[in-house]
Write a protein that holds these residues in place. Structure first.
Motif, PDB file in Angstrom:
ATOM      1  N   GLN A 127      18.813 -36.321 -12.595  1.00  0.00           N
ATOM      2  CA  GLN A 127      18.598 -37.721 -12.966  1.00  0.00           C
ATOM      3  C   GLN A 127      19.353 -38.652 -12.010  1.00  0.00           C
ATOM      4  O   GLN A 127      18.819 -39.675 -11.572  1.00  0.00           O
ATOM      5  CB  GLN A 127      19.045 -37.941 -14.409  1.00  0.00           C
ATOM      6  CG  GLN A 127      18.778 -39.322 -14.928  1.00  0.00           C
ATOM      7  CD  GLN A 127      19.213 -39.467 -16.385  1.00  0.00           C
ATOM      8  OE1 GLN A 127      19.941 -38.642 -16.928  1.00  0.00           O
ATOM      9  NE2 GLN A 127      18.776 -40.531 -17.015  1.00  0.00           N
ATOM     10  N   GLN A 128      20.583 -38.297 -11.682  1.00  0.00           N
ATOM     11  CA  GLN A 128      21.390 -39.107 -10.769  1.00  0.00           C
ATOM     12  C   GLN A 128      20.748 -39.177  -9.387  1.00  0.00           C
ATOM     13  O   GLN A 128      20.719 -40.237  -8.762  1.00  0.00           O
ATOM     14  CB  GLN A 128      22.809 -38.524 -10.665  1.00  0.00           C
ATOM     15  CG  GLN A 128      23.671 -39.121  -9.590  1.00  0.00           C
ATOM     16  CD  GLN A 128      23.978 -40.586  -9.791  1.00  0.00           C
ATOM     17  OE1 GLN A 128      24.045 -41.068 -10.899  1.00  0.00           O
ATOM     18  NE2 GLN A 128      24.159 -41.306  -8.714  1.00  0.00           N
ATOM     19  N   ILE A 129      20.223 -38.070  -8.905  1.00  0.00           N
ATOM     20  CA  ILE A 129      19.576 -38.051  -7.588  1.00  0.00           C
ATOM     21  C   ILE A 129      18.379 -38.999  -7.572  1.00  0.00           C
ATOM     22  O   ILE A 129      18.184 -39.756  -6.619  1.00  0.00           O
ATOM     23  CB  ILE A 129      19.149 -36.607  -7.216  1.00  0.00           C
ATOM     24  CG1 ILE A 129      20.378 -35.791  -6.846  1.00  0.00           C
ATOM     25  CG2 ILE A 129      18.142 -36.579  -6.089  1.00  0.00           C
ATOM     26  CD1 ILE A 129      21.120 -36.308  -5.636  1.00  0.00           C
ATOM     27  N   GLU A 130      17.592 -38.978  -8.617  1.00  0.00           N
ATOM     28  CA  GLU A 130      16.430 -39.871  -8.680  1.00  0.00           C
ATOM     29  C   GLU A 130      16.873 -41.331  -8.727  1.00  0.00           C
ATOM     30  O   GLU A 130      16.307 -42.184  -8.037  1.00  0.00           O
ATOM     31  CB  GLU A 130      15.552 -39.525  -9.883  1.00  0.00           C
ATOM     32  CG  GLU A 130      14.302 -40.364  -9.996  1.00  0.00           C
ATOM     33  CD  GLU A 130      13.358 -40.268  -8.796  1.00  0.00           C
ATOM     34  OE1 GLU A 130      12.531 -41.187  -8.626  1.00  0.00           O
ATOM     35  OE2 GLU A 130      13.435 -39.299  -8.008  1.00  0.00           O
ATOM     36  N   GLN A 131      17.892 -41.633  -9.516  1.00  0.00           N
ATOM     37  CA  GLN A 131      18.405 -43.004  -9.582  1.00  0.00           C
ATOM     38  C   GLN A 131      18.958 -43.449  -8.228  1.00  0.00           C
ATOM     39  O   GLN A 131      18.750 -44.592  -7.806  1.00  0.00           O
ATOM     40  CB  GLN A 131      19.487 -43.119 -10.653  1.00  0.00           C
ATOM     41  CG  GLN A 131      18.966 -42.992 -12.058  1.00  0.00           C
ATOM     42  CD  GLN A 131      20.085 -42.888 -13.081  1.00  0.00           C
ATOM     43  OE1 GLN A 131      21.264 -42.777 -12.746  1.00  0.00           O
ATOM     44  NE2 GLN A 131      19.716 -42.913 -14.357  1.00  0.00           N
ATOM     45  N   SER A 132      19.645 -42.563  -7.544  1.00  0.00           N
ATOM     46  CA  SER A 132      20.198 -42.887  -6.225  1.00  0.00           C
ATOM     47  C   SER A 132      19.088 -43.141  -5.216  1.00  0.00           C
ATOM     48  O   SER A 132      19.164 -44.076  -4.409  1.00  0.00           O
ATOM     49  CB  SER A 132      21.093 -41.751  -5.727  1.00  0.00           C
ATOM     50  OG  SER A 132      22.225 -41.623  -6.543  1.00  0.00           O
ATOM     51  N   ARG A 133      18.056 -42.312  -5.258  1.00  0.00           N
ATOM     52  CA  ARG A 133      16.931 -42.475  -4.338  1.00  0.00           C
ATOM     53  C   ARG A 133      16.284 -43.848  -4.528  1.00  0.00           C
ATOM     54  O   ARG A 133      16.030 -44.571  -3.561  1.00  0.00           O
ATOM     55  CB  ARG A 133      15.908 -41.360  -4.565  1.00  0.00           C
ATOM     56  CG  ARG A 133      14.780 -41.324  -3.543  1.00  0.00           C
ATOM     57  CD  ARG A 133      13.759 -40.250  -3.890  1.00  0.00           C
ATOM     58  NE  ARG A 133      12.991 -40.586  -5.082  1.00  0.00           N
ATOM     59  CZ  ARG A 133      11.990 -41.480  -5.103  1.00  0.00           C
ATOM     60  NH1 ARG A 133      11.654 -42.122  -4.020  1.00  0.00           N
ATOM     61  NH2 ARG A 133      11.338 -41.716  -6.224  1.00  0.00           N
ATOM     62  N   ILE A 134      16.062 -44.235  -5.769  1.00  0.00           N
ATOM     63  CA  ILE A 134      15.447 -45.531  -6.066  1.00  0.00           C
ATOM     64  C   ILE A 134      16.364 -46.671  -5.625  1.00  0.00           C
ATOM     65  O   ILE A 134      15.912 -47.650  -5.024  1.00  0.00           O
ATOM     66  CB  ILE A 134      15.094 -45.626  -7.565  1.00  0.00           C
ATOM     67  CG1 ILE A 134      13.954 -44.654  -7.881  1.00  0.00           C
ATOM     68  CG2 ILE A 134      14.728 -47.050  -7.956  1.00  0.00           C
ATOM     69  CD1 ILE A 134      13.711 -44.447  -9.364  1.00  0.00           C
ATOM     70  N   ALA A 135      17.656 -46.547  -5.890  1.00  0.00           N
ATOM     71  CA  ALA A 135      18.608 -47.595  -5.496  1.00  0.00           C
ATOM     72  C   ALA A 135      18.620 -47.785  -3.985  1.00  0.00           C
ATOM     73  O   ALA A 135      18.646 -48.919  -3.490  1.00  0.00           O
ATOM     74  CB  ALA A 135      20.004 -47.252  -6.003  1.00  0.00           C
TER      75      ALA A 135
END
Length: 152
Positions: A127-135
């Protein structure tokens, strides 16, 4: 220096095995000694080789005991800090309060961050990786002074 993400398991006793690729460095440079504490900005744990932790502790010692935010940071990082030593098989026991803080059960991710590791619950890591990618995609990197000249 530590880098890379490794899928690891917690055993029934709450131990993790540090991947072999990191063990030699931890043994030679840090005598197999680590300090585990919480990350105050994410639901993960931070694993510092002892010499790196000493630098963090010095910074924490300089924070005020009367300023509420500084005191809270000290309380969290030092209150959860746990010194441990890798056993002969490269394993370390994660105390229950630390496992609970990071919601660690069976499957985890150990992520190298140059001078330390992050330890995540596997689902939280994804989940963190996906949020980081979007950010990152939504950030104007050229407008950020520290990232304007960053290239790979």
């Amino acid at each position: 220096m530590f880098s890379g993400a490794s899928a690891i398991n917690l055993d029934a006793k709450g131990r993790i095995a540090i991947p072999k690729r990191y063990r030699e460095s931890l043994h030679a440079c840090h005598n197999n000694q680590l300090v585990i504490t919480v990350d105050i900005q994410s639901s993960c744990l931070l694993l510092y080789p002892i010499h790196e932790w000493e630098q963090v502790a010095a910074k924490l010692a300089s924070l005020s005991d009367t300023q509420p935010t500084e005191r809270a940071i000290k309380r969290m990082l030092l209150g959860y800090a746990h010194e441990c030593e890798l056993d002969g098989n490269g394993r370390m026991l994660l105390p229950p309060p630390l496992r609970q803080y990071a919601n660690l059960d069976k499957r985890a991710m150990l992520v190298g961050q140059l001078n330390k590791f992050e330890l995540w619950d596997e689902a939280a890591w994804q989940q963190q990786i996906e949020q980081s990618r979007i950010a990152i995609l939504n950030e104007d990197l050229a407008a950020n002074e520290r990232l304007a000249d960053f290239s790979l």
